[in-house]
Write a protein that holds these residues in place. Sequence first.
Motif, mmCIF file in Angstrom:
data_model
loop_
_atom_site.group_PDB
_atom_site.id
_atom_site.type_symbol
_atom_site.label_atom_id
_atom_site.label_comp_id
_atom_site.label_asym_id
_atom_site.label_seq_id
_atom_site.Cartn_x
_atom_site.Cartn_y
_atom_site.Cartn_z
ATOM 1 N N PHE A 210 41.609 -18.425 -21.258
ATOM 2 C CA PHE A 210 42.923 -17.645 -20.755
ATOM 3 C C PHE A 210 43.389 -16.635 -22.101
ATOM 4 C CE2 PHE A 210 42.946 -20.192 -17.251
ATOM 5 C CZ PHE A 210 43.549 -19.485 -16.286
ATOM 6 N N ALA A 211 43.022 -16.923 -23.260
ATOM 7 C CA ALA A 211 43.376 -16.005 -24.254
ATOM 8 C C ALA A 211 42.606 -15.010 -24.612
ATOM 9 C CB ALA A 211 43.347 -16.932 -25.696
ATOM 10 N N ILE A 212 41.357 -15.171 -23.933
ATOM 11 C CA ILE A 212 40.326 -13.832 -24.487
ATOM 12 C C ILE A 212 39.728 -13.294 -23.440
ATOM 13 C CG2 ILE A 212 39.717 -14.802 -26.723
ATOM 14 C CD1 ILE A 212 37.581 -16.467 -25.345
ATOM 15 N N ALA A 213 39.955 -13.680 -22.234
ATOM 16 C CA ALA A 213 38.929 -13.089 -21.041
ATOM 17 C C ALA A 213 40.039 -12.893 -19.518
ATOM 18 C CB ALA A 213 37.829 -13.937 -20.571
ATOM 19 N N PRO A 214 39.375 -11.655 -18.950
ATOM 20 C CA PRO A 214 40.268 -11.840 -17.601
ATOM 21 C C PRO A 214 40.279 -13.111 -16.854
ATOM 22 C CG PRO A 214 39.040 -9.589 -18.162
ATOM 23 C CD PRO A 214 38.602 -10.831 -19.186
ATOM 24 N N SER A 507 42.125 -6.177 -27.808
ATOM 25 C CA SER A 507 43.052 -6.832 -26.958
ATOM 26 C C SER A 507 44.110 -7.288 -27.870
ATOM 27 C CB SER A 507 42.749 -7.735 -25.714
ATOM 28 O OG SER A 507 42.232 -8.788 -26.222
ATOM 29 N N TYR A 508 43.884 -8.155 -28.785
ATOM 30 C CA TYR A 508 44.902 -8.827 -29.401
ATOM 31 C C TYR A 508 45.876 -7.923 -30.316
ATOM 32 C CZ TYR A 508 42.327 -8.456 -33.798
ATOM 33 O OH TYR A 508 41.722 -7.833 -35.040
ATOM 34 N N TYR A 515 48.229 -3.225 -23.004
ATOM 35 C CA TYR A 515 47.050 -4.217 -22.353
ATOM 36 C C TYR A 515 46.960 -4.217 -20.878
ATOM 37 C CZ TYR A 515 44.071 -8.049 -21.246
ATOM 38 O OH TYR A 515 42.998 -8.959 -20.554
ATOM 39 N N HIS A 516 48.220 -4.264 -20.299
ATOM 40 C CA HIS A 516 48.183 -3.966 -18.760
ATOM 41 C C HIS A 516 48.427 -2.568 -18.196
ATOM 42 C CE1 HIS A 516 48.013 -8.285 -17.802
ATOM 43 N NE2 HIS A 516 48.932 -8.427 -18.863
ATOM 44 N N ASN A 517 48.228 -1.504 -19.294
ATOM 45 C CA ASN A 517 48.393 -0.236 -19.064
ATOM 46 C C ASN A 517 49.729 0.171 -18.271
ATOM 47 O OD1 ASN A 517 45.993 1.377 -19.812
ATOM 48 N ND2 ASN A 517 44.850 0.613 -18.075
ATOM 49 N N VAL A 518 50.821 -0.560 -18.651
ATOM 50 C CA VAL A 518 51.877 -0.209 -18.152
ATOM 51 C C VAL A 518 52.678 1.072 -18.693
ATOM 52 C CG1 VAL A 518 54.394 -1.250 -17.877
ATOM 53 C CG2 VAL A 518 52.685 -2.769 -17.903
ATOM 54 N N ASP A 519 52.255 1.286 -19.950
ATOM 55 C CA ASP A 519 52.797 2.806 -20.436
ATOM 56 C C ASP A 519 52.028 3.810 -19.918
ATOM 57 O OD1 ASP A 519 50.106 1.747 -21.362
ATOM 58 O OD2 ASP A 519 50.515 2.305 -23.510
#
Length: 561
Positions: A210-214, A507-508, A515-519
């Motif tokens: 969960f820390a590194i992959a979708p 991503s880190y 990361y989630h493209n919210v911007d």
Amino acid sequence: MLSLFTIISFVSIRLAMQHLTSLFKCQVFTALVCLLLMGLPGQSYAGKILVYPVDGSHWLNMNILLLELHKHGHELTVVRSSNSWYVPEQTKHYTSITIPTSHASNLEDPEYMAAFLKRNIEIRSRDRSLSSFVALQQQTLTLLMEAHNASAHMVRDILHNKELVKSLKNARYDMMLTDPGFAGGVVLGRYLELPMVFNVRWITNSEGHFAIAPSPLSYIPTIGSHVSDKMTFVNKLKNLLHYSIGQYIDHGITRPLYQGVISEFIDPNTNIYSLMQGADLWLMRVDFVFEFPRPTMPNVVYMGGFHCKPSKPLPPGLEEFMQSSGEHGVVIMSLGTLLGSLESEISEIIAAAFARLPQKVIWRHLGERPSAVGSNTLLVDWLPQNDLLGHPKTRAFVTHGGTNGIYEAIYHGVPMLGLPLIFDQFDNMVRLTSRGVAKVLEVTALDVDTFTQALRDILDKEKPYRENIRRMSQLHHDQPMKPLDTAIFWLEFVMRHKGAAHLRTESYKMPWYAYHNVDVLAFLLGSITAVALLFLLTCRGLCRVACRKRPRDKKTKDKVQ
């Protein structure tokens, strides 16, 4: 009298033979030297590795890697707590740095863990109500909080020790090898700016992936959910609930406990989760013959079952017992390193069920001998689990569902009956039952008939368990490299290349909204909204102009008339 030609020929042949003999001796000597050099551990890439392990059962996995690295000529230094129960201070394959600390981890105390398990079973024995679920979660959260608190205090003690930090920097280590289950090693490795490799399955708050992959929750089970990758709507709700608990552990417990030391020594704008995501390589103790398929990343190396090996001959007494089983074979039972026995009532049920079987039984059992033990059952304080599972007389394995024992059973092709107790053991058994290689029973609801029937099902040749586990074992063995060799190659790869940044995603370094493209979505939504408002305002303005123009046009027309 010999002719001159004959004499010259004889001398030439003699000289040639001497030359060939010398050449042969030289080649033999060279070959022997080459063979000797080939037999030695490779020295060309031997490096210096700083190791920061997690105590308890996690140490068993780490130590296997360290023994193999030592064989390859690497110099190992292990950082350990003065309260460590499992990690020895003196050994041949590494040197140790012992950190005096007053904050002992509860995971380092076998008595504490035994009491924790006992309390866990007592709560589960009550009922399946919401109050029992909350009580179990509170007990787990308390244990995790105390363990993470001890981990954070230990790394803080290290970083406050200027002499120790100076010696660690001057040692010029090539790599940090650590287990991020408790993240003191992650903080120290980042502070020393070393390439970091994780020996991992679980991290501070959930399953390591969960820390590194979708990780879509629609088909990726999280720890504690006890669901497979084929989820009903209710299972998805359950998975989301346990994911939320994991997020609470991360944001409510783990990050705050480590944030103080991270802010003081590294960067106040980062957190422990981001530090973990910045690792160069993840050695994941996973094989997809057992684990559910899922997305992955290029800096994840899978080494599930790396500790497994062919069985060795048994001691004479055990071998004689195994052979005495005849055609029926033997059942092996072990509940791992932390728990040697269950409550006496449960032990009596298990003993009575074993006594009904035609098979012989070897049971690792500590404590008082159950009165129902049959003549077919041998109770032992310790057993060579891998060697017993690899014995041709072994027919089934009764296990608590620990990862090490599961992979050994897969390696040797032995079907399992699971009695999961805590943590990931329930999730492990879900994976095995979905593969059709095991049955699972709730230890708090055991009775003699149920346990006996479950064992008979596992032992029945007409049932698919034995064939399924053999198929699973074949798949596990069918790999281009042994898992341990794969792990060692990648460890040395990181040392040779001073890290593996080219395999690591960016991503880190991103905030959650990036990361989630919210911007980006906010910008697009704002742009569309602005265009829409501009269009509406323009239309409104035109309408007003049109409305103002119509009365004038009408007045002008009336005057003309």
